[in-house]
Enzyme design. Structure first.
Site, short mmCIF file in Angstrom:
data_model
loop_
_atom_site.label_atom_id
_atom_site.label_comp_id
_atom_site.label_asym_id
_atom_site.label_seq_id
_atom_site.Cartn_x
_atom_site.Cartn_y
_atom_site.Cartn_z
N ARG A 75 0.83 -1.20 0.00
CA ARG A 75 0.00 0.00 0.00
C ARG A 75 0.87 1.26 0.00
O ARG A 75 0.55 2.27 -0.64
CB ARG A 75 -0.90 -0.01 1.24
CG ARG A 75 -1.83 1.20 1.31
CD ARG A 75 -2.57 1.24 2.63
NE ARG A 75 -3.38 2.45 2.75
CZ ARG A 75 -3.72 3.02 3.90
NH1 ARG A 75 -3.31 2.48 5.04
NH2 ARG A 75 -4.45 4.11 3.92
N HIS A 79 0.59 4.55 -2.41
CA HIS A 79 0.37 5.91 -1.91
C HIS A 79 1.51 6.85 -2.28
O HIS A 79 1.28 8.04 -2.47
CB HIS A 79 0.17 5.88 -0.39
CG HIS A 79 -1.22 5.49 0.01
ND1 HIS A 79 -1.98 6.21 0.90
CD2 HIS A 79 -2.01 4.45 -0.38
CE1 HIS A 79 -3.16 5.64 1.05
NE2 HIS A 79 -3.20 4.56 0.28
N ASN A 107 -3.34 9.36 4.65
CA ASN A 107 -2.18 8.53 4.96
C ASN A 107 -2.03 8.23 6.45
O ASN A 107 -1.00 7.68 6.87
CB ASN A 107 -0.89 9.20 4.46
CG ASN A 107 -0.72 9.08 2.96
OD1 ASN A 107 -1.17 8.12 2.35
ND2 ASN A 107 -0.08 10.07 2.35
N HIS A 204 -6.24 -5.64 -2.40
CA HIS A 204 -7.15 -5.64 -1.25
C HIS A 204 -7.48 -7.06 -0.79
O HIS A 204 -8.31 -7.24 0.10
CB HIS A 204 -8.43 -4.88 -1.58
CG HIS A 204 -8.25 -3.40 -1.64
ND1 HIS A 204 -9.24 -2.52 -2.02
CD2 HIS A 204 -7.16 -2.62 -1.34
CE1 HIS A 204 -8.78 -1.28 -1.96
NE2 HIS A 204 -7.52 -1.33 -1.56
#
Length: 340
Positions: A75, A79, A107, A204
Site C-alpha cells: 500500500r 500511496h 495517509n 485488497h
C-alpha cells in the site's frame, strides 16, 4: 461518378484512421521505450551488489514479527506513486512550516515506514549515497508481494528521491468511496489503464481497513436507506459486529477489519467475493458496474495465477509513474529528511 467520389472519400477516411492508429502505436512505443530506458533491471549490480538481499532481509525480518506489514508496504508503494510519482516523498517528515504527505488524513493509517528506514540505514553503512528511498520501496513492495504468495518480478531501478512532500497533494489518492468512473479517472491521470486498476485492486486481498473507511455503507448510506443495498446482508451483519456504531466515535481510529477472509495471503478470492456482494469498499464493489471490468474480475476469480501475473505487470507499471532519474531529485541520505 458520384459513387466513385464517395468510394474515394471512404478510402481516404479509412486511410486516415489507419494512420492515426499507427501514429498512436509509435507514440506509445516511444513512451514505453523512454520509460524503460530511464529505469534498468540490475541497476545496482555493480554499484551495490548486495542491495536487494539487504532489503529482502529487512522485509522478511519485519514480516516474521507481523505478517500484516507486507500489505502495509504494498500500500505504501501505491500511496507514494500516486502523489508526485514514485519519488519517496511519502517518507519525508513534516516541519514547522510544512505538513508532509505522510501526515495527511488519507495517509494516517499507513504502515511499513520503519522497514524502509531500517533498510536505508543498513544500505548507507555499506553503500553510502547509492540507493534512493524510492527504489528501496519498489524492491520492498515486490518482496512483500512474494512473501504473501504473489509472483516474483524483476524491479527496474534507478529512481531518485523527490525534495517536495505536501499533505495538500494527497487528494490524488483514490478514496474507498469512489465509484467506477472516479477510480478509473484517478488511475488514468497517472497513465494507468482501467485494466491496470482492476488488477491492482486485487491488492485488497491482503491487509486490513479501519472501520471508518466503510461504515457509511453500514449505518448511513443515504437519506433513504441506512445500509448500502449493494452489500450482502450477512456480510454487513458481520461487519457491524466488528465495527459497532456505538463505538465509532470512541474508537474511530483503532477499530479494524480484515480486507478479505485471507488477509495475509495474496489470492484472487477478492474477485470472487465481489460476485457475492462482499467487496469491502464502494470502490471494490464498483468493479462489477461495467461489463468490461466485471468480465476481467470474473476471469481473475476463475484463474488465480492469471491475476497474480497481471498484478505483477501492473505493479511494474505503477512503480514507473513520474519517476525522477538522472540528475533529477537526489539520493536522500536519510529517507525522512531532504538533503541539506
Amino acid at each position: 461518378m458520384k459513387f466513385l467520389h464517395q468510394n474515394i472519400e471512404t478510402h481516404r477516411s479509412n486511410l486516415f484512421m489507419i494512420m492515426k492508429r499507427i501514429l498512436s502505436v509509435i507514440v506509445i512505443c516511444s513512451l514505453i521505450s523512454h520509460s524503460q530506458a530511464a529505469l534498468e533491471v540490475g541497476f545496482y549490480r555493480d554499484k551495490c551488489p548486495f542491495a536487494e538481499a539487504i532489503i529482502n532481509h529487512e522485509v522478511k525480518k519485519s514480516y516474521l514479527i507481523d505478517k500484516g506489514i507486507a500489505a502495509g508496504i504494498v500500500r505504501l508503494q501505491f500511496h507514494d506513486c500516486f502523489v508526485r510519482g514514485c519519488d519517496g516523498s511519502i517518507f519525508i517528515d513534516s516541519t514547522p512550516t510544512n505538513q508532509a504527505e505522510k501526515d495527511g488524513s488519507t495517509n494516517e493509517s499507513i504502515r511499513g515506514l520503519e522497514v524502509i528506514y531500517n533498510a536505508k540505514d543498513k544500505l548507507e553503512a555499506v553503500c553510502p549515497g547509492v540507493l534512493s528511498c524510492a527504489d528501496i520501496l519498489a524492491y520492498a513492495a515486490r518482496d512483500s508481494n512474494v512473501l504473501s504468495g504473489g509472483v516474483y518480478w524483476d524491479v527496474p531501478a534507478g529512481r531518485r528521491d523527490g525534495r517536495i512532500s505536501r499533505a495538500s497533494e494527497i487528494v490524488d489518492i483514490p478514496l474507498p468511496s469512489f465509484n467506477l468512473v472516479q477510480i478509473t479517472e484517478s488511475f488514468a491521470n497517472k497513465g494507468l489503464t482501467q485494466a491496470d486498476m482492476v488488477a491492482l485492486s486485487g491488492s485488497h486481498s491482503i491487509g486490513r481497513s479501519h472501520c471508518f473507511q466503510f461504515t457509511d455503507r453500514l449505518y448511513n448510506h443515504n437519506t433513504k436507506t441506512m445500509k448500502d443495498p449493494n452489500l450482502d446482508p450477512h456480510y454487513a451483519q458481520l461487519l457491524r459486529i466488528v465495527c459497532p456504531k456505538v463505538l465509532q466515535e470512541i474508537f474511530n481510529q483503532t477499530l479494524v477489519v480484515g480486507m478479505n477472509q485471507s488477509p495475509f495471503y495474496m489470492d484472487s478470492s477478492y474477485y470472487g467475493n465481489l460476485f457475492k456482494h462482499a467487496g469491502l469498499f464502494v470502490s471494490d464493489q464498483s468493479l462489477l458496474d461495467s461489463q468490461t471490468t466485471a468480465t476481467q474480475a470474473a476471469s481473475y476469480a476463475a484463474n488465480d495465477l492469471s491475476w497474480k501475473v497481471d498484478f505483477a505487470q501492473a505493479m511494474i507499471k505503477l512503480s514507473q509513474v513520474q519517476v525522477l532519474t538522472g540528475n533529477q531529485g537526489e539520493i536522500r541520505a536519510n529517507c525522512r529528511v531532504i538533503n541539506p
